[in-house]
Each structure stands twice: as C-alpha cells, then as structure tokens.
Design an enzyme around this catalytic site. Structure first.
Site, short mmCIF file in Angstrom:
data_model
loop_
_atom_site.label_atom_id
_atom_site.label_comp_id
_atom_site.label_asym_id
_atom_site.label_seq_id
_atom_site.Cartn_x
_atom_site.Cartn_y
_atom_site.Cartn_z
N TRP A 177 23.24 56.69 66.75
CA TRP A 177 22.22 57.14 67.70
C TRP A 177 22.69 58.48 68.30
CZ3 TRP A 177 22.15 55.91 73.46
CH2 TRP A 177 20.95 56.32 74.04
N ASP A 258 27.23 48.09 71.24
CA ASP A 258 25.97 48.57 71.79
C ASP A 258 24.90 47.61 71.28
OD1 ASP A 258 23.67 49.81 72.56
OD2 ASP A 258 24.14 51.76 71.66
N LYS A 294 13.76 47.37 74.49
CA LYS A 294 12.97 47.00 73.34
C LYS A 294 12.62 45.52 73.35
CE LYS A 294 15.55 49.95 72.29
NZ LYS A 294 16.11 51.12 72.98
N1 PLA Z 1 21.64 52.40 71.99
C1 PLA Z 1 20.92 52.56 70.87
C2 PLA Z 1 21.57 52.27 69.57
C3 PLA Z 1 19.59 52.98 70.94
O1 PLA Z 1 18.91 53.14 69.83
C4 PLA Z 1 19.02 53.27 72.20
C5 PLA Z 1 17.59 53.76 72.31
C6 PLA Z 1 19.81 53.07 73.33
C7 PLA Z 1 21.12 52.63 73.19
C8 PLA Z 1 19.35 53.33 74.73
O2 PLA Z 1 18.24 52.69 75.12
P1 PLA Z 1 17.87 52.49 76.67
O3 PLA Z 1 18.76 53.34 77.48
O4 PLA Z 1 16.45 52.90 76.76
O5 PLA Z 1 18.09 51.04 76.89
N2 PLA Z 1 17.13 54.54 71.26
C9 PLA Z 1 15.72 54.97 71.18
C10 PLA Z 1 15.28 55.75 72.40
C11 PLA Z 1 14.81 53.76 71.04
C12 PLA Z 1 16.13 56.92 72.79
O6 PLA Z 1 16.59 57.70 71.95
O7 PLA Z 1 16.33 57.04 74.01
C13 PLA Z 1 15.58 55.83 69.91
O8 PLA Z 1 14.46 56.24 69.60
O9 PLA Z 1 16.58 56.01 69.20
#
Ligand code: PLA
Length: 448
Positions: A177, A258, A294
């Site tokens: 991510w 995570d 989610k």
């Molecule tokens: N960890 C991972 C692996 C994630 O994909 C995301 C969210 C988070 C943590 C953090 O989410 P939160 O802080 O909202 O609980 N990833 C998303 C959104 C869904 C983003 O980038 O913020 C994504 O599209 O990858």
C-alpha cells in the site's frame, strides 16, 4: 535488501526519504533567512512564496481527477471503497440500526474519551482479531488502543517502535500500500523492502520473501498484510504462513500486521484472521493495526485499533502507559461516534450476526465481479492469461496493465485506476463490467 543494486522501488523510497528530510530542512533554513519585512501586512510577497506545489496522492488523487471528469461514462476504480450494484456507497443496515440506538439513548454525552479510546471497543476489537478464546487476551498480555482507523493505528505503532524498540528498520513488502513507506518514515523508522510479488507468475515470490527476511538483521520489524494483500491480491497459503512464522521467530524479527480487510477477503472474519492468530498462538509478541473502514463501511468515521501482544501483563500495561504519551500530543484522544457504533454491534449477539451476513454479501459481490470480468475478457478473446483476476483475493485486482495502458484507458474510456494497474473490484457492477472489458481489450491490443 535482496541485491547490491538498488531496485527502482528502493530508489523511489530513498527519494521519498530525501524529500521528507528536505522538506523539514527547507523549513528550518527559511525560518532563519526570511526577511524581517516579509511577514508584514501589505508586504508584496507571501511568506509562503517558496512553497512548491505537491503532487496529488497516488491513490486519493485518482478520485480528484475522477471528480473533474464530466463524462457520463466515468468510473472510479481507484480508491478501495465498496459500491453497490447500482454504483452507490453503502451504509450497512446494522450500522444504521446501531446509530439509531445511540441517538435514542438520551444518557449519552459528548465528553472526551480517555487517551486510549473507548474501553469496550478496545476489548471487543482485540477479541475480533485474536479470537474470543485467545490465551493472550485471557492472560491480559494485550494492550489495545483506539486509533484513527488503520492509518492512525500504523502511525501510532510506528512511533512507539521508533521511541522504544532497539531496531528502527521496518521491512515492507514490494509492492505494498503506497502510504506504508510514508507513514513509517514519518514515524521515525527506516524503511526497507522484501520481495513479495512475482510479475511473471502474478503470484507470490515466496523464495525471494524467505531470502530477504532471512538476511534481515535480527530484531528487524516486518510489516505483513494479515489478508487480501494490497495492491496484489496475493496472499501466502496457510503452509507458507507457517514457514514465514518459523523464519520470523527463529530470527527474532518483530511482526507488525496490517489488518485492513478482515472479512473482506473470504467473507469470513475468522478465516481472514488466520495469519495473525498463528503468530499469537506461539506465545510471541506482535503488533496488529485494525481498520473498520472496509469491513463495517465506516471509512470516514475513522475507526481502528492498535493491539500490541506482549509477553506478560506487566509489560503490556507499561507499553500502554507509553502509547498514551505518543497519542496525547498527536491528537489528544480519539473520536467517540464510530467506536460507539462498532462497540454496539460487536457486543450484541444478534447485531454481530447481522453484520457478518452483510459483510459476506459484500465479499461475495466482489468475488462475483471477478468472475464476470474474467468471463468478459475471455469472451472478447483478449490476449493474455487473465486467470489471476479470479485467483487474487480481496478488494483489488492487480491487472498487470502498465502505466501507459492505464493512461489510455482513463483518456479514452474515462475509467480511473491507480497507475500501477490496480483496480478496485468493489467499484465495479454488472452494468460496468462490459465497459471495463472493452477498455482493457483495447489497451492490451493497441498500447504495448
Ligand atoms: N492498510 C491498507 C493495506 C490499506 O489498503 C488501507 C486503505 C489502510 C491500511 C488504511 O485504511 P484506513 O486508514 O482508512 O483504515 N487503502 C485504501 C484507501 C482502501 C487509501 O489508500 O487510503 C486504498 O485504496 O488502498
């Protein structure tokens, strides 16, 4: 690092670190050299004249571009946000019900929560991820603090480690991510990568993973996606998880999970917590960052938790006392509403049951979209093996499209996705699958 030659991703990471360090140095030097008149009202130039425009975020910036597009065909498959078959955001019925109950309860007030958040929420969150019968919980060896969703939990955990752990290096999977390197760098850790994904097989590079973690310095922190790896949708098998566990424990590495998608990968909360529970069952220590964005659809409510599993109750309570010192100057204490929704649902047997049904329906719809997209590409005779679409799990498909193909799809078809070719399956519907399949077909046949 897996080789003497820095990979492009490692170079990007170093550039990010230089950028972050540069930003704070620039701030320092400008404080010293600013002209004494530059801040007066009426002075010709802003005191912020030197500020350069920052690029949009690679994921959230996709939504910014999408919002500017006036085409009726436009489709946002960038950020991972669940949509219904009608393409609308979803608030779960059980969440609406919990909110109504909270609203009807006139004894509820808006006082500050404690620094560590809502006590019920913390207990129930630990149980949800570690299992109701977890010996670590029974032995009071777990400290859980409510944080600002998954991101905030990672940030607080990262800063605690930078202050109190002897090893400052955290290994993150390649790719991962996009926010991970930024969160941990700013928290004060030094970020390195371990091989994870093999673009040739579109599967796990298990050998590479074992080699890179095997040569990590003893004690290093290892970031692991509990399930539904983002962006690849590729997870280790249970047997591979067991091998990873043995390696991590034998080298005294510190696992940091995570867990942003519990229940979203398989539709089953317990199955998606398997990796975390495997590590807790051996009695060792670990970190877990949980998000309810989610799986309960609470995105903007910012609800999450950081749990630290320790060797003893005494260590856990001292760790918690230090977590409070991390949190208090950062945001003082967390918001009350979202955590109250979660606690209301988790502590009531019927509501919990209702939640699992709604969660499974979301996971099933995503799995169904995978099949529909795969079938649509097959029926068009699109060149390539698209079976990874149905093999990968979780919210995303890592299509294998390159950045030129992604740019083509966005320009010609008004379909938005991150430039690494990741698409959010949760943003698709039966109505939009043919449009996406046409776009992918055109991209792979016309843009190489
Ligand atoms: N960890 C991972 C692996 C994630 O994909 C995301 C969210 C988070 C943590 C953090 O989410 P939160 O802080 O909202 O609980 N990833 C998303 C959104 C869904 C983003 O980038 O913020 C994504 O599209 O990858």
């Amino acid at each position: 690092m897996h080789s003497g030659v820095a990979s492009p991703a490692d170079r990007r990471l170093s550039a990010l670190i230089r950028h972050l360090e540069g930003a704070s140095n620039a701030m320092d030097s400008d404080t010293i050299t600013a002209s004494p008149t530059s801040g007066f009202p009426g002075a010709r130039n802003s005191v912020f004249e030197h500020v350069v425009r920052a690029p949009e975020d690679p994921i959230l910036g996709v939504t910014v571009a999408y919002n500017k597009d006036s085409s009726p065909l436009k489709l946002n498959l960038g950020v991972g946000a669940y949509r219904t078959e009608e393409g609308k955001p979803l608030v779960l019925n059980v969440v609406r019900r919990a909110e109504q109950m909270l609203l009807n309860d006139s004894s509820r007030v808006k006082e500050y929560l404690p620094i560590v958040g809502l006590a019920d929420f913390n207990k129930l969150s630990a149980k949800l991820i570690l299992g109701a019968d977890s010996p670590a919980i029974q032995e009071n060896r777990v400290t859980t603090v409510q944080c600002l969703s998954g991101t905030g939990s990672l940030r607080v955990g990262g800063e605690f480690l930078a202050r109190h752990y002897h090893q400052r290096t955290i290994y993150i999977p390649l790719p991962t991510w996009g926010n991970h390197p930024k969160v941990f760098t700013i928290a004060g850790l030094s970020v390195k990568t371990y091989r994870y994904y093999d673009p040739v097989t579109r599967g796990l590079n298990f050998q590479g993973l074992l080699e890179d973690l095997g040569s990590a310095p003893s004690g290093a922190i290892v970031l692991l996606h509990a399930c539904a790896h983002n962006p690849t949708g590729v997870d280790p098998t249970p047997q591979q998880w067991e091998q990873i566990r043995q390696l991590i424990r034998s080298k005294a590495l510190l696992p940091f999970f995570d867990s942003a998608y519990q229940g979203f990968a398989s539709g089953n909360l317990d199955a998606d917590a398997h990796s975390v529970r495997l590590f807790v069952a051996d009695g060792g220590e670990c970190f877990v960052a949980q998000s309810y964005a989610k799986n309960m659809g609470l995105y903007g409510e910012r609800v999450g938790a950081l749990s630290i599993v320790c060797k003893s109750a005494d260590v856990a309570s001292r760790v918690e006392s230090q977590l409070k010192l991390v949190i208090r100057p950062m945001y003082s204490n967390p918001p009350i509403h979202g955590a109250s929704i979660v606690a209301t649902i988790l502590k009531d047997r019927n509501m919990f049951q209702e939640w699992t049904i709604e969660l499974k329906a979301m996971a099933d719809r995503i799995i169904n979209m995978r099949q529909q997209l795969f079938d649509a590409l097959r029926s068009r005779g699109t060149p390539g093996d698209w079976s990874h679409i149905i093999k990968q799990i979780g919210m995303f498909t890592f299509t294998g499209l390159n950045s030129e193909q992604v740019a083509f799809i966005t320009k010609e078809y008004h379909i938005y996705m991150t430039s690494d070719g990741r698409i959010s399956m949760a943003g698709l519907s039966s109505r939009t699958v043919p449009h996406l399949a046409d776009a992918i077909h055109a991209a792979v046949t016309r843009v190489v």
